[in-house]
Design an enzyme around this catalytic site. Sequence first.
Site, PDB file in Angstrom:
ATOM      1  N   LYS A  13      43.070  47.307  50.326  1.00  0.00           N
ATOM      2  CA  LYS A  13      44.073  46.547  49.580  1.00  0.00           C
ATOM      3  C   LYS A  13      45.256  46.165  50.475  1.00  0.00           C
ATOM      4  O   LYS A  13      45.390  46.692  51.594  1.00  0.00           O
ATOM      5  CB  LYS A  13      44.543  47.381  48.388  1.00  0.00           C
ATOM      6  N   TYR A  53      39.096  41.580  38.195  1.00  0.00           N
ATOM      7  CA  TYR A  53      39.710  42.545  37.276  1.00  0.00           C
ATOM      8  C   TYR A  53      39.592  42.121  35.807  1.00  0.00           C
ATOM      9  O   TYR A  53      40.376  42.571  34.977  1.00  0.00           O
ATOM     10  CB  TYR A  53      41.184  42.751  37.642  1.00  0.00           C
ATOM     11  N   PHE A  61      49.115  46.565  32.851  1.00  0.00           N
ATOM     12  CA  PHE A  61      49.132  46.605  34.318  1.00  0.00           C
ATOM     13  C   PHE A  61      48.380  45.433  34.956  1.00  0.00           C
ATOM     14  O   PHE A  61      48.384  45.289  36.180  1.00  0.00           O
ATOM     15  CB  PHE A  61      48.551  47.931  34.832  1.00  0.00           C
ATOM     16  N   HIS A 123      39.622  50.005  47.134  1.00  0.00           N
ATOM     17  CA  HIS A 123      38.826  49.837  45.916  1.00  0.00           C
ATOM     18  C   HIS A 123      37.372  50.046  46.302  1.00  0.00           C
ATOM     19  O   HIS A 123      36.946  49.621  47.372  1.00  0.00           O
ATOM     20  CB  HIS A 123      38.992  48.420  45.351  1.00  0.00           C
TER      21      HIS A 123
END
Length: 140
Positions: A13, A53, A61, A123
């Site tokens: 990330k 996502y 979030f 991730h």
Amino acid sequence: MTSHVEETLVLVKPDGVARNLTGQVLARIEAKGYTITDLRMLVPTREMLVRHYEEHEGKPFFEPLVEFMGSGPVVAVRVRGQRVIEGFRSLAGATEPTTAAPGTIRGDLGRDWGEAVQKNLVHGSDSTLSAERELAIWFG
């Protein structure tokens, strides 16, 4: 024992890239015996991140996460190996860096920065279905 070779997506990330930890993450993947079969560095588009996502859309979030993930370069890695999905998630450690076990990527290299979004360095896909979907987003 039967062979269960799989592929997974690993992302370093923006916080991991900014802290120059990409090499350490890749070294841990290789030291575990997994094979890096493709790798690219890019600043992901909002469209990519919304697709990646999508299961979190509408959650509080979601927007901070998409904003964070698009804030700088990300290193996307296609990794192959025996039970690599489970293995990388174990190598990464718990999602919360503060409680991630020592010896894991997040446990050794991550911490709580006191920000609105959790910056936890990496991730890893959580299932074969997620891996297939995510690899298609990041590698076409």
